[in-house]
Design a protein around this motif. Structure first.
Motif, PDB file in Angstrom:
ATOM      1  N   THR A 296      -1.310 -19.286 -21.108  1.00  0.00           N
ATOM      2  CA  THR A 296      -1.829 -19.423 -19.743  1.00  0.00           C
ATOM      3  C   THR A 296      -1.085 -20.656 -19.123  1.00  0.00           C
ATOM      4  OG1 THR A 296      -4.012 -18.777 -20.181  1.00  0.00           O
ATOM      5  CG2 THR A 296      -3.839 -19.465 -18.161  1.00  0.00           C
TER       6      THR A 296
ATOM      7  N   ARG B 194      -8.181 -22.317 -16.586  1.00  0.00           N
ATOM      8  CA  ARG B 194      -8.138 -21.350 -17.856  1.00  0.00           C
ATOM      9  C   ARG B 194      -9.198 -20.461 -17.876  1.00  0.00           C
ATOM     10  NH1 ARG B 194      -6.682 -26.041 -22.232  1.00  0.00           N
ATOM     11  NH2 ARG B 194      -5.004 -27.194 -20.813  1.00  0.00           N
TER      12      ARG B 194
ATOM     13  N   SER C 258      -9.120 -22.848 -26.006  1.00  0.00           N
ATOM     14  CA  SER C 258      -8.080 -23.068 -25.591  1.00  0.00           C
ATOM     15  C   SER C 258      -7.564 -24.698 -25.595  1.00  0.00           C
ATOM     16  CB  SER C 258      -8.207 -23.252 -23.660  1.00  0.00           C
ATOM     17  OG  SER C 258      -7.273 -23.360 -23.164  1.00  0.00           O
TER      18      SER C 258
ATOM     19  N   HIS D  16      -1.284 -22.854 -15.783  1.00  0.00           N
ATOM     20  CA  HIS D  16      -1.985 -22.963 -14.510  1.00  0.00           C
ATOM     21  C   HIS D  16      -1.567 -24.105 -13.511  1.00  0.00           C
ATOM     22  CE1 HIS D  16      -3.883 -26.164 -16.735  1.00  0.00           C
ATOM     23  NE2 HIS D  16      -4.265 -25.180 -17.822  1.00  0.00           N
TER      24      HIS D  16
ATOM     25  N   ASP E 249       1.424 -13.659 -21.556  1.00  0.00           N
ATOM     26  CA  ASP E 249       1.466 -14.653 -20.539  1.00  0.00           C
ATOM     27  C   ASP E 249       0.342 -14.406 -19.500  1.00  0.00           C
ATOM     28  OD1 ASP E 249       3.392 -16.469 -21.696  1.00  0.00           O
ATOM     29  OD2 ASP E 249       5.021 -15.434 -20.619  1.00  0.00           O
ATOM     30  N   GLU E 250      -0.145 -15.446 -18.906  1.00  0.00           N
ATOM     31  CA  GLU E 250      -1.017 -14.941 -17.988  1.00  0.00           C
ATOM     32  C   GLU E 250      -0.868 -16.165 -16.709  1.00  0.00           C
ATOM     33  OE1 GLU E 250      -5.392 -15.243 -18.974  1.00  0.00           O
ATOM     34  OE2 GLU E 250      -5.141 -13.379 -20.101  1.00  0.00           O
ATOM     35  N   GLY E 251      -1.030 -15.796 -15.861  1.00  0.00           N
ATOM     36  CA  GLY E 251      -1.011 -16.950 -14.555  1.00  0.00           C
ATOM     37  C   GLY E 251       0.358 -17.428 -14.614  1.00  0.00           C
TER      38      GLY E 251
END
Length: 168
Positions: A32, A47, A134, A34, A3-5
């Motif tokens: 991600t 992203r 993405s 956002h 996982d990011e952000g």
């Protein structure tokens, strides 16, 4: 998967379904989160990718209860003549938002080929393979970055030139 952000702890049913299907596919991906965006350009910026690398999943109707999903790079739009020629049909249409939701289980803006209520055929534009892309991950403000070639293989997608530059 990683996982990011992380934009919050609330995970929707759509996201669970999409991420579960991504995991089951065996392809590598990074999620991600956002938060809300108002445009494809904002989504790309959030992203950390170019607009062309955001791949939209478009629901297309061939007939009554007969749909397919078309993967379209963010800087492009469906070329209806090319798609009709590929499919050998004279007529295609885009369903309204409620029909698309009924066909996939996802609201517009969250539609992904992973975890759809039914496994509709997938057509990927020829520009999807060969690079990182993405895609939506089943909830607003949630995306998955995947290898486009792995994406096409995992979905058993037909790959063809079915888009044209987006005029808007």
């Amino acid at each position: 998967m990683s996982d990011e952000g992380r934009a919050g702890d609330e995970v929707t049913e759509g996201e669970r379904r999409a991420v579960g299907a991504l995991e089951a596919s065996g392809i590598g991906f990074v999620v991600t989160r956002h938060g809300p965006v108002r445009s494809l350009a904002e989504a790309a910026a959030a992203r950390g990718v170019a607009p062309a690398d955001v791949v939209k999943t478009i629901v297309v109707r061939r007939g009554d209860d007969d749909f397919l999903l078309v993967l379209v790079p963010g800087d492009r739009t469906i070329s209806w003549p090319k798609l009709r020629a590929l499919l050998g049909v004279s007529r295609l249409s885009m369903p309204d938002a409620a029909t698309a939701r009924d066909a996939t289980g996802y609201e517009r803006g969250t539609i992904t080929p992973f975890g759809s209520l039914r496994a509709w055929p997938v057509v990927a534009d020829a520009r999807v393979p060969g690079r990182a892309v993405s895609i939506g991950a089943g909830a607003h403000g949630v995306a998955a970055t995947v290898d486009g070639s792995q994406l096409v293989r995992a979905l058993g997608a037909t790959t063809a030139d079915v888009t044209e530059p987006d005029g808007g």
